[in-house]
Design an enzyme around this catalytic site. Structure first.
Site, mmCIF file in Angstrom:
data_model
loop_
_atom_site.group_PDB
_atom_site.id
_atom_site.type_symbol
_atom_site.label_atom_id
_atom_site.label_comp_id
_atom_site.label_asym_id
_atom_site.label_seq_id
_atom_site.Cartn_x
_atom_site.Cartn_y
_atom_site.Cartn_z
ATOM 1 N N CYS A 92 44.789 46.261 40.496
ATOM 2 C CA CYS A 92 46.243 46.371 40.657
ATOM 3 C C CYS A 92 46.879 45.101 40.115
ATOM 4 C CB CYS A 92 46.573 46.537 42.140
ATOM 5 S SG CYS A 92 48.335 46.551 42.461
ATOM 6 N N CYS A 204 49.811 47.646 34.009
ATOM 7 C CA CYS A 204 49.700 48.403 35.259
ATOM 8 C C CYS A 204 48.588 49.426 35.039
ATOM 9 C CB CYS A 204 51.014 49.111 35.589
ATOM 10 S SG CYS A 204 50.868 50.275 36.976
#
Ligand code: DGL
Length: 319
Positions: A92, A204
């Protein structure tokens, strides 16, 4: 339509019985995004056991403040540590760009690998013009972590970050083939106007699910970089260097979500490259007992984050 055999709610006892008995690598993200990383990890490290935890019930992470992220992911990291993780992969960027040093301090001596560092390394290697675009969540973009990371190696680099708040919900809800996905990606891509830009980094882990649309709407001269393969290489080299690779392991993966298992399996298929099946549900209440606030060390780290948030020095204000 993809049919999946997934397992609904599991009680605490049955989840315990599913956990790997050998030391494993814990991988976490807000939802399905980190499956793009898991796919590369299982390819590069076929003998390792992985436990993937997608905190889908709290997705998206991308507009959360650092204190909130520390509470949510501190629990996950402490839970993974308690269950026998030998290393943890922060799949993440939002977490990696904000609270990674506090998370590392929380679970030391276990290593937490940061996907952001792989993105920086990949972009520095890939860009010839030193003119790099970064697509990321609002929190990651606001942190300017990619910019400062890339400039550590390429001080003159031009780094343009664009926040894409609509992308993660499109991926999590499996709406990537809907017309709104096309509109959203086209709009974001139209903001890159610099002819010198040769690389766009996917900052991302959810965004590789939108790769065909990104390819369609980004200028032809731009290479799109998904840093997951670079990340797997970095992790492999570090584990090997520290003599932590599994010897003759069978390579099992256990997939858990705090959300809906069928939704997770359907949305995660493109990112994993196959149907993630089975997927088990871990009720997020199982994690609350692992809150960082339960220890003095965790409270001190949370206080540090709160202090930088309130002093406005926090590098992670969502844009
Ligand atoms: N996939 C994560 C990231 O790389 C989280 C995205 C989100 O939940 O907003 O930033």
């Amino acid at each position: 339509m993809i049919l999946v055999m997934t397992e609904p709610n599991h009680s605490r006892d049955s989840i315990e019985s599913l956990l790997p008995s050998e030391p494993f690598i814990g991988v976490f993200d807000s939802g399905v995004g980190g499956l793009s990383v898991l796919a590369q990890l299982t390819r590069k490290l076929p003998g390792e056991s992985f436990l993937y935890l997608g905190d889908s019930v709290h997705a998206p992470y991308g507009d959360r403040l650092p204190g909130d992220l520390f509470e949510l992911t501190g629990r996950i990291c402490l839970w993974l540590k308690a269950k026998g993780a030998k290393a943890i992969v922060a799949a993440c960027n939002t977490v990696s760009s904000t609270i990674i040093s506090e998370l590392r301090a929380l679970v030391a001596p276990i290593t937490i690998y940061s996907v952001l560092e792989a993105g920086v390394a990949g972009a520095v290697q890939a860009s010839k013009s030193q003119n790099i675009g970064v697509l990321a969540t609002a929190t990651t973009t606001g942190s300017r972590s990619f910019e400062s990371g890339i400039r550590t190696y390429l001080p003159a680099a031009k780094v343009t970050g664009i926040a894409c708040p609509t992308f993660v919900p499109l991926v999590e809800d499996n709406r990537i083939f809907e017309p709104e996905a096309k509109l959203s990606v086209a709009e974001i891509c139209s903001r890159f106007t610099d002819q010198e830009m040769d690389t766009v980094l996917l900052g991302c882990t959810h965004y590789p699910a939108l790769m065909p649309l990104l390819r369609k709407y980004l200028p032809d001269q731009v290479s799109i970089l998904d840093p997951a393969a670079v990340f797997a290489e970095i992790i492999y080299n570090d584990l090997a260097g520290n003599d932590l690779l599994a010897e003759g392991g069978k390579g099992n993966s256990l997939l858990l979500t705090t959300g809906d298992v069928r939704q997770f399996a359907a949305s995660g298929t493109i990112l994993l490259g196959k149907v993630p099946d089975p997927v088990f549900r871990l009720d997020s209440s199982e994690l609350t007992g692992f809150s960082p606030l339960k220890t003095a060390h965790g409270r001190a780290l949370a206080a540090q984050i709160a202090k930088s948030e309130s002093s406005g020095q926090c590098k992670s204000k969502p844009e």
